[in-house]
Design an enzyme around this catalytic site. Sequence first.
Site, mmCIF file in Angstrom:
data_model
loop_
_atom_site.group_PDB
_atom_site.id
_atom_site.type_symbol
_atom_site.label_atom_id
_atom_site.label_comp_id
_atom_site.label_asym_id
_atom_site.label_seq_id
_atom_site.Cartn_x
_atom_site.Cartn_y
_atom_site.Cartn_z
ATOM 1 N N TYR A 25 0.831 -1.206 0.000
ATOM 2 C CA TYR A 25 0.000 0.000 0.000
ATOM 3 C C TYR A 25 0.862 1.251 0.000
ATOM 4 O O TYR A 25 2.006 1.256 0.467
ATOM 5 C CB TYR A 25 -0.968 0.003 1.184
ATOM 6 C CG TYR A 25 -0.362 0.315 2.530
ATOM 7 C CD1 TYR A 25 -0.283 1.630 2.991
ATOM 8 C CD2 TYR A 25 0.108 -0.703 3.362
ATOM 9 C CE1 TYR A 25 0.254 1.917 4.250
ATOM 10 C CE2 TYR A 25 0.643 -0.432 4.614
ATOM 11 C CZ TYR A 25 0.713 0.893 5.044
ATOM 12 O OH TYR A 25 1.246 1.177 6.277
ATOM 13 N N CYS A 26 0.295 2.329 -0.547
ATOM 14 C CA CYS A 26 0.911 3.654 -0.520
ATOM 15 C C CYS A 26 -0.218 4.677 -0.519
ATOM 16 O O CYS A 26 -1.387 4.310 -0.384
ATOM 17 C CB CYS A 26 1.875 3.859 -1.691
ATOM 18 S SG CYS A 26 1.126 3.670 -3.326
ATOM 19 N N THR A 27 0.083 5.931 -0.690
ATOM 20 C CA THR A 27 -0.934 6.982 -0.556
ATOM 21 C C THR A 27 -2.018 6.901 -1.622
ATOM 22 O O THR A 27 -3.209 6.897 -1.323
ATOM 23 C CB THR A 27 -0.274 8.368 -0.606
ATOM 24 O OG1 THR A 27 0.751 8.441 0.377
ATOM 25 C CG2 THR A 27 -1.307 9.460 -0.355
ATOM 26 N N GLY A 74 -1.491 4.837 -4.772
ATOM 27 C CA GLY A 74 -1.427 3.604 -5.545
ATOM 28 C C GLY A 74 -0.308 3.504 -6.559
ATOM 29 O O GLY A 74 0.114 2.404 -6.920
ATOM 30 N N VAL A 123 -4.311 4.520 0.121
ATOM 31 C CA VAL A 123 -4.912 4.767 1.434
ATOM 32 C C VAL A 123 -6.024 5.805 1.348
ATOM 33 O O VAL A 123 -7.050 5.694 2.032
ATOM 34 C CB VAL A 123 -3.837 5.240 2.438
ATOM 35 C CG1 VAL A 123 -4.464 5.502 3.802
ATOM 36 C CG2 VAL A 123 -2.729 4.206 2.562
#
Length: 438
Positions: A281-283, A285, A310
């Site tokens: 996961y990251c902010t 995508g 996220v």
Amino acid sequence: MRVSPAAMLSVSLTIPLLPLASTKTRSSDQSFLFKQYALNNQSISRLGSLVLEKPSRRRWTFSCECRNRGRNNHAKFDDEGEDFIVVNFYRFVSIEDPEAEIDKHLSFLKDLNIRGRIYLNEQGINAQYSGPSKDALAYVEWLKEDDRFSDLLVQISPAINGHAFPKLKLQNKPSLVQYEGGISHLPLLDPPMRAKPLEPSEWKRKLNDVTDDDEASSSGRSCILLDVRNGYEWDVGHFRGAPRPEVDCFRNTSFGLSDEKEAPSDPLINVDKEKTDILMYCTGGIRCDVYSAVLRQRGFKNLYTLKGGVSHYLKEEGTAEWVGNLFVFDSRLSLPPATYGNNAVGEARETPVTPVDTSFARCYICDSQIQELRHRNCANIDCNRLFLCCAECVVHLKGCCCSNCITAPRLRPVLQGVKRYEKWHVYRDSEVQNAPLI
């Protein structure tokens, strides 16, 4: 010629230009230099300056400040009471002629009050920008008229205090995200070579596998939660169970690429690439998509990403399994989860009342628990470290991250509240550099 600062838009473009002519004009006792340049067999005029960026490629960076007029030829202003939003999206798609694509986008955006970063190249587009909701959404709708972007997943959040970016940068950039060695060689246009995207509800169910040891042992499979962000982003918020990434820049991310002696803390060291599910996961995508292609080439089979990142998860599922705030790369820096609620944009002027768990957050200097999940930059401009800090340490170290930085030659004043530092020249000639800003 007098131009209101509220009606100014600063644009930085990387385009090939050929000088044609220079003329001077005088109005209201002020002299301005207008240069005319050739662009794709068309001439354009701008008030600004040219700086050679890469002589070997004979490309130029064009910076200008121009009137930001609406289609009715009236200057647009940041009127008080107008809702500003921040828009984020990306798409990996083949763009045969990025320069021509940039021309099209520039032609549309020149009439809009938009600031931010919009990068295009042969692999697609990556955009983060702010503006009045009418203008910001107009660009999205215009883009979706193109079949390549018709189903674009767009993330929207309130800008709160006007623009979240200082200017608009529309560029043909070699890499849509910065990664060591670039990303042009990665098979990002081939979806099977990237991780499988999971809807927020699917991701939520998958998170249970991370903590369900009994189920993992019975199936012979294991599951790893991988935060593909920077360590300082994790410091203000993360999914429960995700180890803090020992990375300060995505460019240097190397999970699964080193042996145990080189990176003993690497969570992907010695994992079974056939039987291990890796949840990334990251902010928003895009970093996960890029890095999953790297891992796929290294033989990792079971890769999953959080679709929309996220920000999309917080909108759809709320704070389930999430703690803290979300770090963002604009002037807002840190956003509480309530910012991404379905009614967040309309309620942007109200302070979110949902309590945020800050029990995990620690001061970078003294390791005490802190309540404010917002980074500050070190007052030493040559350090400029992003770090969390308690109020006592801010005063004791004069806004610096360590005792060594206190004696640095280029020291900025201690910032109060949620302010951000200006360019160094703002402080360079100040008589008292260490005085708090009001």
